[in-house]
Design a protein around this motif. Structure first.
Motif, PDB file in Angstrom:
ATOM      1  N   UNK A   1      -1.970  -0.909   9.792  1.00 31.40           N
ATOM      2  CA  UNK A   1      -3.009  -1.759   8.204  1.00 31.40           C
ATOM      3  C   UNK A   1      -2.280  -0.893   7.018  1.00 31.40           C
ATOM      4  N   UNK A   2      -0.825  -0.324   6.809  1.00 28.44           N
ATOM      5  CA  UNK A   2      -0.646   0.122   5.600  1.00 28.44           C
ATOM      6  C   UNK A   2       0.767  -1.154   5.535  1.00 28.44           C
ATOM      7  N   UNK A   3       1.530  -1.818   6.255  1.00 26.25           N
ATOM      8  CA  UNK A   3       1.766  -3.214   6.192  1.00 26.25           C
ATOM      9  C   UNK A   3       1.202  -3.867   5.478  1.00 26.25           C
ATOM     10  N   UNK A   4      -0.010  -4.156   6.411  1.00 24.61           N
ATOM     11  CA  UNK A   4      -0.517  -5.911   6.255  1.00 24.61           C
ATOM     12  C   UNK A   4      -1.382  -5.500   4.924  1.00 24.61           C
ATOM     13  N   UNK A   5      -1.564  -4.410   3.836  1.00 28.45           N
ATOM     14  CA  UNK A   5      -1.950  -4.259   2.357  1.00 28.45           C
ATOM     15  C   UNK A   5      -0.619  -4.398   2.044  1.00 28.45           C
ATOM     16  N   UNK A   6       0.561  -3.705   2.219  1.00 27.90           N
ATOM     17  CA  UNK A   6       1.515  -4.205   1.198  1.00 27.90           C
ATOM     18  C   UNK A   6       1.471  -5.974   1.242  1.00 27.90           C
ATOM     19  N   UNK A   7       1.925  -6.237   2.104  1.00 19.54           N
ATOM     20  CA  UNK A   7       2.224  -7.646   2.245  1.00 19.54           C
ATOM     21  C   UNK A   7       0.735  -8.262   1.613  1.00 19.54           C
TER      22      UNK A   7
ATOM     23  N   UNK B   1       0.995  -7.235  -2.248  1.00 22.75           N
ATOM     24  CA  UNK B   1       2.766  -7.102  -3.297  1.00 22.75           C
ATOM     25  C   UNK B   1       3.301  -5.825  -3.044  1.00 22.75           C
ATOM     26  N   UNK B   2       2.466  -4.880  -2.678  1.00 25.01           N
ATOM     27  CA  UNK B   2       3.090  -3.883  -2.582  1.00 25.01           C
ATOM     28  C   UNK B   2       4.212  -3.198  -2.870  1.00 25.01           C
ATOM     29  N   UNK B   3       5.332  -2.755  -3.155  1.00 28.90           N
ATOM     30  CA  UNK B   3       6.821  -2.832  -2.271  1.00 28.90           C
ATOM     31  C   UNK B   3       6.827  -1.134  -1.988  1.00 28.90           C
ATOM     32  N   UNK B   4       6.954  -0.821  -0.878  1.00 29.09           N
ATOM     33  CA  UNK B   4       7.861   0.922  -0.488  1.00 29.09           C
ATOM     34  C   UNK B   4       8.833   1.183  -0.301  1.00 29.09           C
TER      35      UNK B   4
END
Length: 1431
Positions: free
Chosen positions: A899-905, A908-911
């Motif tokens: 879910x975190x990966x899908x949200x960032x993609x 546009x958020x980069x961790x």
């Protein structure tokens, strides 16, 4: 690699263009025009360069500038025989140019702009790409070189596969690295998901330091008197030795001046020369720079696919570890990145207007269009950051709808209209405008109608729409409304078409109407009349909002096409009572009649019980719900099936097809007219479906004369909307139930839904369909994806609103706080305060200062309520998300990391790259330092390579027919064409290379398959993403090809890499995990083999059942592994299960079943032998060794090929038996007519083919006799000779049906229907013998079960092609091989129930494999209507 592919697949481009319908005179053959020239001059050592005669001079120059011998020189020209060459001239046009000729490089004088471009080129070299640069810039990196660096000694990009020299006999020497224990997180059952392993450290060294500083001098710009003497720039350099120098840029190049930090002296320094290249001067100044530059030029070159820039930005959601400490951009102060703002519209239209006469011209045009659009999208990303960050002031004075001009772009958010639904409607309008521009841009044969370059970008919760500046739009609207004379005089420039254009007549307007009419025909838009605000009745070929303009550049433009697709009646609840008919005074007496007619039409338009069962129509947050173009095409295909069925029924009622076809009366015509009226065709003589995009559109009114048409269109739109619920969603669920490669993440789920025309707003109904399915447990991975996509999309909308209340200084803290609230149950702001106070006093002060802000008061339960509220409002699933994130984990098996990966993609958020522990309840898992950046997410128009795509589709057709040689040639041609247009860095080019590798492997060319697949992996990583599901599949295929070449350790690495990516993207509970685990079980050794094989068997049984093919293969692999361990009793149990499954799938006589029987007998014999030996040894022999059956490498490879789907097992035996019976019936039928038929020849050939193929189609082997080891023959030459029944390439069987992509169904459907067919079906056949019609006597069975299957599948609006069907039809075509041409028994003639609609609509119908232009729907579309083959 391009040259080799050119020679192999593109050796005759003229022939290719003839196939494509374009017989180009200018097509060249590479073998005749390739030669070598010698390059000299410009201070470089002479070297040789291979060129082609069709190259332009500028192509050679670009090739030279990229070579190490010339780089970073620029501003050069080429001279031959003391004459400067024209950059646009072709080499073959130069007289005297031949092999060995000398071409000289000539240094040209600089201008101010060219000098800056040269400095930019130098800076690009000095910023030499390091391994972490891609992550710092937010781009997806390629990790294949890092993964294979320590093992492969050759260049992985070698096109001829020379690095693959080891044979299968050398496998033992390569397997020394397999004995090491695998990490715990890669073993089955592990829940650990480390992110650090996703992006391992690169094997490439970091870029060395060249200079301490390089910037513009403090004396820049030059004063006036120095400008007049030619000074362009003053540059300040600090070398590694600590020496500071000032350099002057002038027309001749660069020289060292006498200026210092305190004194300005622009005169040249003593004993200094003028250098044309800036790096040559730096080498003269600094020995350290010269040494480092030499080192960087001599370093090993990476493959072009790894270093060339991609056309578009592919976001990486993970940034480098410790990015804040490694950031260094020394040369940003040089100022060379600042460029003038181009006219993007003129750039794009000029590229589109390039000539398309020959193949070479089309390739240059496609490349130019792609390059312009790529540069446009890049500027759009920069503009969005600049505008949203507040560096640009609005160009207008409207605070509600600010507009910005920046970089040649017009950027705006758009007004939030209450008519369209506020903020949600504004975003939908921007998205639909982009889709409309895409639709008009893709129309072929419509070069005169233009659209503006368009893109939309989401950044920091704001959506911006960006367009190029349109020419000649300075308004004439008000002036046109004043008097008609002025309108006519201004018709040649300005608004020519639209509801606000007013009545006018001019040649330009007539030309524009012709273009719009042609576009409406291609897009299936009905011509209609609306009432303008001024009261005029305006005929339209577009939505009512659209405008047609003639720009100052003389081009026609169409704007505002966001409603060019029909409305979705499922989300228009008020449309039934809301009347769009005006002019009440003219209606008079017919008003009541019309209302009653409309009411009855509305009641009959929805299917029976549709509203009760589905809950539609219902409201939606915005009123811009439109149907997708894929759904429109599927609906047209569905209506065409109804049309043909109705015509056939009517003709049967009136005497039958044969009688109506031969009679000279009106029965056939009347049948067609009646069918056209019943299905809603806009024509009464041919089938032609068109839809009105303005029906159900708020704010659009129709005159009373359009009443009947509007009612008719409302009925059609409701039928189209109901098709989504009744056909498309059930087909999607059924396809997911049978697919071995289903979607793995939100992106692939979206792609599959859109391919069937299902909008994402139907996700809630997909959840409902899966939940109500009897196979719900087998579809749990799809349900998991759909629920996760609902959650992430609702979260994104809440996040966009959340960011609007956050100031720039608090963005990192606010984003990390939002993520903690989202993923940690019952998270409260106190956690953030405690963590920040522990770090530093300064951070504590910031936290205290931010406590008063609104975003810091958000809690986990509040955020979850907002997300659930949005999900219920948008997708109508109020209870599916539950009470918190743990509910999604427990009920659906969702991973928080996924879910975190899908949200960032999506945002546009980069961790920061580190391991995150999201289940920690006592500590904030994500802090402000973990937010590396936030990037713009861009959606743009996709530019395709037309000729490459056509060659690729042609190759797919040949694969479906089993003609692998032709498919291989077309795939090589397509790969070369993709390289010419987009340098292979395109998603379709990735699929082309992957398919080329598969076909090459099936032909026995393992080295070529490995080489091509290496490139496919790199392209997928860079273009789609390093963790995209397609990348996972490409790594799996690469592992198979490497294992075939004896590189077992590399194959193991690739499979483990694919498993790690799949665990991160989705988790272990997925069908593709079983495929990976089966392959790992074949590659690994020791006890780890059993773990992976057991997990694969568990997953296959769970998802597909005990009798599925992959489950049977897993059972066989388990039995094989048990034999290798000496446990023959367990092996017998598993092989019995496999035999049961093979028997139920293929029958008793299938080669796979026979192989399983043979292996089971071998196991039994070996078990008896072992038991007997143990008994004879007695009780004292405790260390008695048990002889084990170990599979050979060839057997393991064959089983990997079957497991991964590179080759399928088909039900060939039963089909061969049926073919023989069918040919015998044909021979009997012709014998009755007194004609000869060479049936014995074909029957014997079929039997021989069956005998020949019986040994090949196996993964078991025949070596396991008398205690030997079981092995399967994997002879490359025999693979090359495989029949159509045995070879089919997975993923290549998707075809286009009226523009709608359809997947092939599993072949066991055909077998079931073949076994259940009714014998003795009576039919009447019409045969053409010597030009005369003859009726065959009734009682013979003539219609094959395969044709019946195709017809039944057509009833649902799709064609299901099968390779076996094609082979059976090929036997029917072979009748004429012995000269009996007049008695050729084609299916279209032998069908007892013919289709008169086929004759009337004149549609060329192909059995799901061709792409022929047809006249169905009145447009030249790629259509297959009823599956009847016309060869």
């Amino acid at each position: 690699m391009k040259d080799k592919i050119r020679r192999g697949g593109g050796r005759n481009q003229a022939k290719t263009d003839v196939i494509h319908g374009k017989n180009d005179v200018g097509a060249k053959q590479v073998d005749d025009t390739s030669f070598t020239v010698k390059i000299q001059g410009a201070g470089v050592e002479s070297f040789e360069l291979q060129v082609h005669g069709f190259w332009l001079i500028q192509d050679i120059l670009m090739s030279l500038l990229s070579r190490n011998e010339v780089c970073p020189r620029s501003n050069l020209s080429l001279a031959f025989a003391s004459a400067t060459l024209d950059p646009l001239a072709e080499l073959q046009s130069l007289k005297g140019l031949k092999h060995g000729a000398i071409i000289r490089l000539v240094e040209e004088p600089y201008t101010a702009s060219l000098a800056r471009l040269h400095l930019a080129r130098v800076v690009e070299l000095l910023r030499a790409s390091g391994p972490q640069d891609a992550l710092r810039e937010g781009r997806s990196p390629s990790l294949l070189e890092t993964l294979t660096h320590q093992t492969t000694g050759a260049d992985p990009s070698s096109p001829n596969g020379k690095s693959l020299k080891r044979s299968l006999s050398n496998t033992k020497t390569d397997s020394t690295n397999q004995d090491a224990a695998l990490p715990e997180y890669l073993l089955p059952g592990s829940t650990e998901r480390p992110l650090m392993a996703l992006l391992p450290p690169s094997s490439q060294p970091e870029a060395p330091s060249y200079l301490k500083d390089l910037c513009l001098s403090c004396w820049n710009p030059p004063p006036g008197h120095r400008k007049l003497q030619g000074d362009f720039l003053y540059i300040s350099v600090v070398t590694m030795e600590g020496k500071r120098c000032d350099i002057t840029s002038c027309p001749k190049g660069f020289f060292l001046n006498r200026s210092t930090e305190d004194v300005f002296d622009p005169r040249p320094a003593q004993s200094t020369a003028v250098y044309h290249c800036f790096t040559e001067l730096l080498c003269h100044i600094s020995p350290a720079f010269k040494k480092t530059l030499t080192t960087i030029k001599n370093r090993p070159q990476l493959p072009p696919a790894e270093v060339m820039p991609t056309s578009y930005h592919t976001l990486s959601w993970l940034g480098p570890h410790g990015a804040s400490r490694t950031h260094k951009n020394t040369f940003s102060r040089l100022g060379v990145d600042e460029q003038a703002s181009p006219d993007w519209n003129e750039e794009l239209q000029a590229a589109r207007d390039l000539s398309q006469g020959s193949l070479e011209e089309r390739l240059q045009r496609d490349r130019a269009v792609l390059q312009v659009n790529s540069a446009f999208v890049k500027v759009v990303m920069q503009g969005a950051e600049t505008v949203v960050d507040g560096f640009v002031e609005p160009a207008n004075g409207n605070p509600e709808d600010p507009a910005f001009l920046w970089g040649g772009l017009f950027m705006s958010q758009g007004a939030a209209s209450a008519v369209f639904g506020g903020e949600r409607g504004r975003r939908a309008a921007q998205r639909l405008e982009l889709k409309g521009v895409q639709a008009y841009s893709e129309l072929e044969g419509l070069e005169g109608l233009h659209t503006l370059p368009t893109a939309i970008v989401d950044y920091r919760g704001v959506r911006m729409s960006a367009q190029g500046l349109a020419p000649g739009l300075e308004g004439t609207d008000q002036e046109q409304e004043k008097d008609q004379e002025q309108e006519t005089s201004q018709a040649s420039r300005g608004l020519l078409y639209g509801v606000n254009a007013g009545p006018q007549e001019s040649p330009h307007r007539r030309r524009l109407l012709v273009l719009l009419a042609h576009a409406a025909k291609c897009l299936a838009i009905q011509r209609h009349v609306v009432v303008a605000p001024s009261g005029y009745k305006v005929p339209l070929f577009t939505p009512a909002d659209s405008q047609g303009l003639l720009g100052a550049d003389g081009r026609f433009y169409v704007l505002d096409v966001f409603r060019c697709f029909p409305a979705d009646a499922n989300f228009c609840p008020g449309a039934e009572t809301e009347s769009q008919i005006v002019s009440r005074e003219e209606e008079g007496k017919e008003g009541k009649e019309g209302d009653e007619e409309k009411k009855s039409g509305i009641e009959e338009s929805w299917p029976e019980n549709y509203q009760k069962d589905s809950g539609f129509p219902k409201s939606f947050p915005h009123s811009l719900c439109r149907l997708r173009p894929e759904l429109v095409q599927a609906f047209i295909q569905h209506k065409h099936c109804q049309f043909t069925h109705r015509v056939r029924e009517t003709l049967d009622e009136n005497g039958g097809f044969e009688e109506c076809a031969t009679a000279c009366d009106s029965r056939a015509t009347n049948a067609v007219r009646a069918a056209c009226k019943e299905v809603g065709s806009c024509s009464d003589i041919i089938f032609e479906m068109r839809l009105n995009p303005n029906v159900f559109s708020p704010g659009v009114s129709f005159p009373s004369s359009e009443r009947a048409s509007v009612i008719h269109q409302e009925r059609l739109l409701k039928e189209a909307a109901a098709l989504i619920i009744t056909h498309q969603i059930p087909e999607f669920v059924e396809q997911c139930l049978q697919s071995y490669e289903p979607p793995m993440d939100g992106a692939t789920l979206k792609q599959e839904l859109h391919r069937r025309g299902i909008n994402m707003r139907y996700l809630g109904h997909v959840v409902k369909a899966i939940s109500q399915s009897e196979q719900r447990e087998h579809l749990r991975h799809i349900l998991r994806l759909v629920v996760g996509e609902v959650f992430v999309r609702s979260t994104r909308r809440v996040f966009n609103s959340f960011l609007q209340g956050v100031d720039v200084a608090s963005l990192c803290a606010a984003i990390s706080h939002f993520l903690c609230c989202l993923l940690v149950p019952h998270f409260t702001p106190a956690h953030v305060g405690e963590e920040t106070k522990k770090k530093s006093k300064r951070r504590a002060r910031v936290a205290e200062a931010s406590e008063s802000t609104l975003w810091s008061t958000l809690t986990g339960p509040e955020l979850w309520n907002l997300v659930c509220q949005d999900a219920a409002e948008t997708y109508s699933i109020p209870d599916s998300l539950g009470s918190g994130p743990n509910h999604l984990v427990e009920r659906y098996g969702l991973q928080k990391l996924s879910l975190l990966r899908e949200f960032c993609l999506k945002t546009g958020v980069q961790l920061r790259l580190r391991d995150y522990y999201l289940d920690n309840m006592n500590k904030a898992p994500i802090g402000p330092d973990d937010i590396v950046n936030i990037f713009p997410v861009v959606k743009h128009v996709d530019m395709t390579a037309a000729d490459a795509s056509k060659a690729f589709r042609a190759a797919q057709n040949f694969i479906q027919k089993g003609v692998l040689d032709q498919a291989h040639e077309h795939l090589k041609e397509a790969s070369y064409l993709f390289g010419r247009v987009c340098d292979d860095l395109h998603p379709e080019a990735c699929h082309c290379h992957s398919l080329l590798a598969r076909v090459a492997f099936l032909q026995g060319k393992a080295a070529e398959a490995r080489s091509v697949q290496l490139k496919a992996v790199v392209i997928s990583e860079r273009v789609l993403g390093f963790d995209h599901p397609n990348t996972i599949q490409q790594y799996t295929l690469l592992a198979v090809y490497m294992y075939a070449g004896g590189e077992t350790a590399l194959a193991q690495k690739c499979l483990l890499r694919a498993r790690l990516l799949l665990l991160t993207v989705h988790g272990e509970d997925h069908p593709y995990t079983a495929t990976l685990d089966s392959c790992l079980g074949l590659v690994l050794t020791g006890e780890q083999t059993g773990q992976f094989l057991k997990n694969a068997l568990r997953l296959n049984t769970s998802f597909f059942g005990a009798t599925d093919l992959h489950t049977a293969l897993s059972q066989h692999l388990m039995a094989q592994w048990m034999c290798s361990k000496g446990d023959y009793r367990s092996a017998m149990t598993h092989e019995k299960e496999a035999l049961t499954a093979f028997t139920s799938l293929f029958g008793e006589d299938h080669p796979q079943t026979s192989c399983s029987k043979e292996f089971l007998c071998t196991i039994t014999k070996q078990a008896v032998q072992v038991e007997r030996s143990l008994r004879q040894a007695g009780a004292d022999s405790t260390e008695q060794t048990v002889e084990c059956l170990t599979p050979s490498t060839e057997t393991s490879l064959e089983q990997m090929v079957l497991v991964t789907g590179i080759r399928k097992i088909t039900q060939s035996s039963r089909f061969k038996e049926y073919k023989q019976r069918h040919l015998e019936r044909k021979a009997a039928a012709l014998k009755e007519l007194g004609l000869s038929f060479p049936g014995e020849f074909f029957a014997s050939a079929t039997v021989k083919a069956g005998e020949k193929s019986s040994d090949k189609e196996t993964g078991c082997g025949k070596e396991a006799e008398d205690g030997g080891s079981p092995a399967a023959e994997n002879n490359s030459e025999r693979q090359h000779e495989q029949s159509v029944d045995e070879v089919s390439v997975v993923g290549a069987a998707a075809v286009s049906v009226n523009g709608h992509v359809v997947d092939p169904a599993e072949q066991n459907k055909h077998e079931e229907k073949t076994e259940n067919r009714e014998e003795g079906e009576r039919a009447t056949e019409l045969k053409m013998v010597n030009g005369e019609s003859q009726l065959r006597a009734e009682g013979e069975e003539t219609e094959s079960s395969v044709e019946k299957e195709v017809k039944s599948s057509t009833a649902n609006g799709k064609i299901e092609p099968e390779a076996t069907c094609e082979e059976m039809k090929s036997d029917e075509k072979d009748v004429e091989s012995n000269g009996v041409r007049d008695t050729k028994a084609t299916p279209s003639v032998l069908k007892g129930k013919g289709t008169w609609a086929d004759v009337v609509s004149k549609s060329n119908l192909v059995n799901g494999t061709g792409h022929k232009d047809t006249a169905v729907n009145g447009v030249a579309d790629e259509v297959t209507a009823n599956g009847v083959a016309e060869e």
